[in-house]
Design a protein around this motif. Structure first.
Motif, short mmCIF file in Angstrom:
data_model
loop_
_atom_site.label_atom_id
_atom_site.label_comp_id
_atom_site.label_asym_id
_atom_site.label_seq_id
_atom_site.Cartn_x
_atom_site.Cartn_y
_atom_site.Cartn_z
N THR A 5 0.83 -1.20 0.00
CA THR A 5 0.00 0.00 0.00
C THR A 5 0.87 1.25 0.00
O THR A 5 0.59 2.21 -0.73
CB THR A 5 -0.94 0.00 1.22
OG1 THR A 5 -1.70 -1.20 1.21
CG2 THR A 5 -1.86 1.19 1.21
N GLN A 6 1.92 1.25 0.81
CA GLN A 6 2.81 2.41 0.85
C GLN A 6 3.56 2.59 -0.47
O GLN A 6 3.74 3.72 -0.93
CB GLN A 6 3.80 2.27 2.01
CG GLN A 6 3.14 2.42 3.37
CD GLN A 6 4.05 2.06 4.51
OE1 GLN A 6 4.94 1.22 4.37
NE2 GLN A 6 3.82 2.70 5.64
N ARG A 7 3.96 1.48 -1.09
CA ARG A 7 4.63 1.58 -2.40
C ARG A 7 3.68 2.15 -3.45
O ARG A 7 4.07 2.95 -4.29
CB ARG A 7 5.16 0.22 -2.82
CG ARG A 7 6.41 -0.20 -2.06
CD ARG A 7 7.09 -1.39 -2.72
NE ARG A 7 6.22 -2.55 -2.84
CZ ARG A 7 6.22 -3.59 -2.01
NH1 ARG A 7 7.04 -3.61 -0.99
NH2 ARG A 7 5.40 -4.59 -2.20
N LEU A 9 1.10 4.12 -2.84
CA LEU A 9 0.89 5.53 -2.52
C LEU A 9 2.05 6.41 -2.97
O LEU A 9 1.85 7.57 -3.33
CB LEU A 9 0.71 5.72 -1.01
CG LEU A 9 -0.69 5.55 -0.48
CD1 LEU A 9 -0.69 5.63 1.03
CD2 LEU A 9 -1.63 6.56 -1.08
N ALA A 10 3.25 5.87 -2.96
CA ALA A 10 4.42 6.64 -3.40
C ALA A 10 4.32 7.02 -4.88
O ALA A 10 4.90 8.00 -5.31
CB ALA A 10 5.70 5.84 -3.14
N ARG A 11 3.52 6.27 -5.64
CA ARG A 11 3.36 6.55 -7.08
C ARG A 11 2.20 7.50 -7.38
O ARG A 11 2.02 7.92 -8.51
CB ARG A 11 3.14 5.24 -7.82
CG ARG A 11 4.35 4.34 -7.77
CD ARG A 11 4.15 3.12 -8.65
NE ARG A 11 5.33 2.31 -8.62
CZ ARG A 11 5.38 1.09 -8.14
NH1 ARG A 11 4.29 0.52 -7.67
NH2 ARG A 11 6.50 0.41 -8.13
N VAL A 12 1.42 7.82 -6.37
CA VAL A 12 0.26 8.69 -6.54
C VAL A 12 0.71 10.14 -6.49
O VAL A 12 1.59 10.49 -5.70
CB VAL A 12 -0.78 8.41 -5.41
CG1 VAL A 12 -1.90 9.41 -5.42
CG2 VAL A 12 -1.31 7.00 -5.54
N GLU A 182 3.03 8.82 6.42
CA GLU A 182 2.90 7.59 7.19
C GLU A 182 1.43 7.23 7.33
O GLU A 182 0.58 8.08 7.54
CB GLU A 182 3.51 7.82 8.57
CG GLU A 182 3.48 6.60 9.43
CD GLU A 182 4.13 6.87 10.76
OE1 GLU A 182 3.90 6.08 11.66
OE2 GLU A 182 4.82 7.88 10.90
N MET A 183 1.14 5.95 7.19
CA MET A 183 -0.24 5.48 7.34
C MET A 183 -0.35 4.78 8.67
O MET A 183 0.27 3.75 8.89
CB MET A 183 -0.59 4.50 6.22
CG MET A 183 -0.69 5.14 4.89
SD MET A 183 -1.14 3.96 3.61
CE MET A 183 -2.59 3.24 4.32
#
Length: 188
Positions: A5-7, A9-12, A182-183
């Motif tokens: 999910t974090q990876r 989000l890094a592309r958004v 951070e989530m």
């Protein structure tokens, strides 16, 4: 190592990231629902054009029940991250049974109240009406009901229940060089 999910989000784009983080349960629910929509559509069409040719409501119901089981597993493990308590399982399938009925109502109305079926309309018009009423309208209304009911009754955290004390939220430091916000993880 960042989570999938974090990876993602890094592309958004930066301006969308806070919105997606703030509404992450809804985003995950919609992703699970999209996959289950495709599964329902494939199974429904396969049943409708083979063994349940003259029973479109039964075909849609069977397809929806199969997708509901898949949805439960994915929502419990990912979208709502909840333990498998017996109460949760019972409530999930109770809410889903109501949602299956909600999903079938537009198709029943289309077929048997408005008579959008052969011989009153062409085969193409019948299939288009079935798809729009059962798969599009029915699924959309059932999705709204499911999200509201799942969040309200099924996948509630102990801290979200009325009268519960607030829970501590576990947080971790972001990986070095990681730019996404951070989530926080939900505490069951």
């Amino acid at each position: 190592m960042p989570s999938p999910t974090q990876r993602a989000l890094a592309r958004v784009p930066d301006r969308l990231r806070p919105f997606l983080v703030r509404h992450r349960r809804l985003v995950k629910f919609l992703l699970v629902g999209s996959g289950c929509f495709v599964l329902t559509m494939v199974i429904n069409l396969e049943l409708k054009f083979t063994v349940l040719q003259h029973k479109p409501v039964v075909a849609l119901t069977v397809a929806t029940v199969i997708a509901t089981v898949v949805s439960y597993v994915l929502n419990r493990r990912w979208a709502f991250r909840s333990g498998g308590r017996q109460r949760e399982v019972l409530l999930f399938f109770l809410v889903s049974a109501v949602a299956i009925g909600v999903n079938d109502v537009p198709l029943v109305i289309s077929r048997y109240v408005l008579d959008l079926r052969e011989p009153f309309v062409s085969p193409f018009a019948q299939e288009a009406a079935d798809f729009l009423s059962g798969m599009v309208v029915g699924t959309f209304v059932a999705m709204l009901f499911r999200f509201w009911a799942m969040q309200r009754w099924v996948f509630t955290r102990l801290a979200d229940r009325p009268g519960a004390e607030p829970a501590l939220v576990r947080t971790t430091a972001p990986e070095p060089g990681y730019a996404a916000p951070e989530m926080p993880r939900d505490v069951p």
